[in-house]
Design an enzyme around this catalytic site. Structure first.
Site, PDB file in Angstrom:
ATOM      1  N   ARG A 188       0.848   6.578   1.397  1.00 26.15           N
ATOM      2  CA  ARG A 188       0.295   7.141   2.644  1.00 26.15           C
ATOM      3  C   ARG A 188       1.430   7.235   3.661  1.00 26.15           C
ATOM      4  O   ARG A 188       2.069   6.223   3.975  1.00 26.15           O
ATOM      5  CB  ARG A 188      -0.826   6.201   3.121  1.00 26.15           C
ATOM      6  CG  ARG A 188      -1.555   6.718   4.327  1.00 26.15           C
ATOM      7  CD  ARG A 188      -2.723   5.815   4.656  1.00 26.15           C
ATOM      8  NE  ARG A 188      -2.763   5.579   6.083  1.00 26.15           N
ATOM      9  CZ  ARG A 188      -3.699   4.870   6.692  1.00 26.15           C
ATOM     10  NH1 ARG A 188      -4.679   4.324   6.000  1.00 26.15           N
ATOM     11  NH2 ARG A 188      -3.663   4.702   7.996  1.00 26.15           N
TER      12      ARG A 188
ATOM     13  N   ARG B 163       0.836  -1.204   0.000  1.00 30.53           N
ATOM     14  CA  ARG B 163       0.000   0.000   0.000  1.00 30.53           C
ATOM     15  C   ARG B 163       0.874   1.259   0.000  1.00 30.53           C
ATOM     16  O   ARG B 163       0.556   2.247  -0.648  1.00 30.53           O
ATOM     17  CB  ARG B 163      -0.923  -0.008   1.232  1.00 30.53           C
ATOM     18  CG  ARG B 163      -1.927   1.148   1.225  1.00 30.53           C
ATOM     19  CD  ARG B 163      -3.037   0.948   2.227  1.00 30.53           C
ATOM     20  NE  ARG B 163      -2.626   1.284   3.579  1.00 30.53           N
ATOM     21  CZ  ARG B 163      -3.414   1.173   4.658  1.00 30.53           C
ATOM     22  NH1 ARG B 163      -4.648   0.719   4.537  1.00 30.53           N
ATOM     23  NH2 ARG B 163      -2.978   1.495   5.858  1.00 30.53           N
TER      24      ARG B 163
END
Ligand code: AMP
Length: 189
Positions: free
Chosen positions: A133, A127
């Protein structure tokens, strides 16, 4: 029906919450999403919590309890909430029980997504590469896992004592986990 999707960071809570929202018309209450939105908007709250999220620490109980309380009427109107990333401490869980009781409501089920740590690290590494992020970076993620183990895992006995805890194998595909959650919820309401 009010549900808590419970599990460590990277367990798939957000993904499964979004699917449940689409299928059941409930409202997803993700304190992480609310805090990220506050940071993105540059609000006073956002400025206050940015460093905490960047470190992977927990923001204060007071802040997240207030965020949730504000959204409870909307969730009630929609027929229920899916709590995602909240509660994360026993104090938050107790406050949630009180807030719901005041509205004549309760938590109906706590679905625990079980994923082992090597799989969590693999998912978050992916991710981070895909979405960037900032709190998915390896050092921060290790701290988020530590916070989960120290502060959030103690909620398991809290909800077990209330007989609300349902375990779901979170290691499979998104579809397989979704099916397992539906099966678990079919006995709830
Ligand atoms: P999440 O998107 O749920 O992984 O949350 C991202 C970050 O927001 C966490 O690492 C915490 O810094 C903060 N956060 C989100 N929910 C809570 C909560 N219930 N209590 C304290 N901090 C939270």
């Amino acid at each position: 029906m009010n549900l808590i999707l419970f599990g460590p960071p990277g367990a798939g809570k957000g993904t499964q919450a979004k699917r449940l929202v689409e299928q059941r018309g409930m409202v997803q209450l993700s304190t992480g999403d609310m805090l990220r939105a506050a940071i993105a908007s540059g609000s006073e709250l956002g400025l206050k919590v940015k460093d905490v999220l960047d470190r992977g620490d927990l923001v204060t109980d007071e802040i997240v309890i207030a965020l949730i309380e504000e959204r409870l009427p909307e969730a009630e109107a929609a027929g229920g909430a899916i709590f995602d990333g909240f509660p994360r401490t026993v104090a938050q869980a107790e406050a949630l029980d009180v807030m719901l009781a005041k509205r004549g409501q309760k938590i109906d089920s706590v679905v625990r997504l079980e994923v082992d740590e090597p799989a969590l690290i693999e998912r978050i590494t992916k991710r981070y590469a895909e979405q960037g992020r900032s709190d998915d970076n390896p050092e921060t993620f290790v701290n988020r896992l530590a916070r989960y183990n120290a502060d959030t895992a103690p909620l398991l006995p809290y909800y077990r004592a209330q007989d609300k805890l349902v375990a779901v194998d979170g290691m499979g595909t998104v579809e397989a986990v979704a099916g397992a959650i539906d099966t678990a919820l079919s006995v709830v309401a």
